[in-house]
Design an enzyme around this catalytic site. Structure first.
Site, PDB file in Angstrom:
ATOM      1  N   ASP A  63       1.023  -1.342   0.043  1.00 50.51           N
ATOM      2  CA  ASP A  63       0.145   0.140  -0.202  1.00 50.51           C
ATOM      3  C   ASP A  63       0.698   1.225  -0.126  1.00 50.51           C
ATOM      4  O   ASP A  63       1.418   1.493   0.805  1.00 50.51           O
ATOM      5  CB  ASP A  63      -1.084   0.194   1.260  1.00 50.51           C
ATOM      6  CG  ASP A  63      -1.749   1.626   1.655  1.00 50.51           C
ATOM      7  OD1 ASP A  63      -1.703   2.065   0.404  1.00 50.51           O
ATOM      8  OD2 ASP A  63      -2.428   1.232   2.513  1.00 50.51           O
ATOM      9  N   ASN A  90       3.076   5.081 -10.322  1.00 54.27           N
ATOM     10  CA  ASN A  90       1.320   5.535 -11.092  1.00 54.27           C
ATOM     11  C   ASN A  90      -0.187   5.394 -10.324  1.00 54.27           C
ATOM     12  O   ASN A  90      -0.877   5.303 -10.963  1.00 54.27           O
ATOM     13  CB  ASN A  90       1.171   4.389 -12.329  1.00 54.27           C
ATOM     14  CG  ASN A  90       0.147   3.916 -12.984  1.00 54.27           C
ATOM     15  OD1 ASN A  90      -0.554   4.793 -13.271  1.00 54.27           O
ATOM     16  ND2 ASN A  90      -0.018   2.708 -12.423  1.00 54.27           N
ATOM     17  N   TYR A 158      -9.730  14.788  -5.906  1.00 56.89           N
ATOM     18  CA  TYR A 158      -9.960  13.956  -7.121  1.00 56.89           C
ATOM     19  C   TYR A 158      -8.689  15.101  -7.654  1.00 56.89           C
ATOM     20  O   TYR A 158      -7.365  14.950  -7.868  1.00 56.89           O
ATOM     21  CB  TYR A 158      -9.874  13.133  -7.725  1.00 56.89           C
ATOM     22  CG  TYR A 158      -9.084  12.362  -8.876  1.00 56.89           C
ATOM     23  CD1 TYR A 158      -8.155  11.434  -8.594  1.00 56.89           C
ATOM     24  CD2 TYR A 158      -8.929  12.822 -10.493  1.00 56.89           C
ATOM     25  CE1 TYR A 158      -7.640  10.922  -9.723  1.00 56.89           C
ATOM     26  CE2 TYR A 158      -8.028  12.039 -11.158  1.00 56.89           C
ATOM     27  CZ  TYR A 158      -7.753  11.932 -10.826  1.00 56.89           C
ATOM     28  OH  TYR A 158      -6.589  10.893 -12.183  1.00 56.89           O
TER      29      TYR A 158
END
Length: 246
Positions: A63, A90, A158
């Protein structure tokens, strides 16, 4: 940088852009560590695809929002392949909520997206930096998003997190120079699983783009590798969006 015989770590490497860049790095001669958080099956399949083509790869779980797990992952990759030369940051997550629904942008949502999308990229860059400095060479590409340029996207947190990725890229480029280059590749709409259930929206969007096509993961992977190979580039934010933001 010639990618042949280099060691690469790709976070979120099992699917989408991550898989495409893992395959392309391997094709260019790099040994690839394919990181995943939950997509074990997909990461293992990416490794199988690389190995079947004669390349070297491993799947490794971590993680990226957990600094300790990231450091353990980097150490494990170094034991397997040698110290990391190339990092492709990424791994990202999002939650789809209307941009104007400010109440839906909860504190928990902010924390979750920032932990992966921003802190995770910092943790990974920090973990690989000592090895790159010892080698006196290294390259990092952070995968951003046009949401960070336009302020629009799948959710307000986001979009803001991706703007932070672009800022992080410039700060890391300064902090890690002269031996480590850091830039960001900024995709527009890309045909990945993020569009599942919303394919009609994606297809309508394509008609409004200058190039009238949605980018493929392979399109973005080729740009990432080009940036990694460009020894004169650092601190740059490179947009690949079919003209979406023009």
């Amino acid at each position: 940088m010639d990618l042949k015989n280099k060691v690469a770590l790709v976070t979120g490497g099992g699917t989408g852009i991550g898989r495409a860049v893992s395959l392309l790095l391997a094709e260019r001669g790099a040994a690839v560590a394919v990181n995943y958080s939950r997509s074990e099956v997909e990461a293992e399949e990416t490794v199988r695809l690389i190995e079947s083509a004669g390349g070297r790869a491993i799947a490794i779980q971590a993680d990226v929002s957990n600094d300790g797990a990231v450091r353990e992952m980097v150490g494990a990759v170094a034991k397997q392949f040698g110290e990391i030369d190339v990092l492709v940051n990424n791994a990202s997550i999002t939650r789809h909520i209307p941009l104007d629904d400010l109440e839906a942008a909860t504190e928990e949502l902010w924390d979750e997206l920032y932990a992966v999308n921003v802190k995770g990229m910092f943790f990974c860059a920090r973990a690989v930096a000592p090895g790159m400095k010892r080698k006196k060479q290294g390259a990092v590409v952070n995968v951003g998003s046009i949401a960070g340029l336009t302020g629009s996207g799948s959710s307000l947190p986001y979009a803001v997190s991706k703007a932070a990725v672009h800022g992080l890229t410039k700060s890391l480029a300064r902090a890690l120079a002269p031996h480590i280059r850091v830039s960001s590749v900024v995709p527009g709409a890309v045909a990945t699983r993020w569009w599942e259930g919303r394919e009609d929206t994606m297809n309508r969007l394509s008609t409004n783009l200058l190039l009238q096509r949605i980018s493929t993961p392979e399109d973005i992977a080729h740009m990432i590798c080009a940036v990694l190979e460009q020894d004169s580039m650092t601190g740059q934010i490179v947009t690949v969006d079919g003209g979406q933001t023009l």
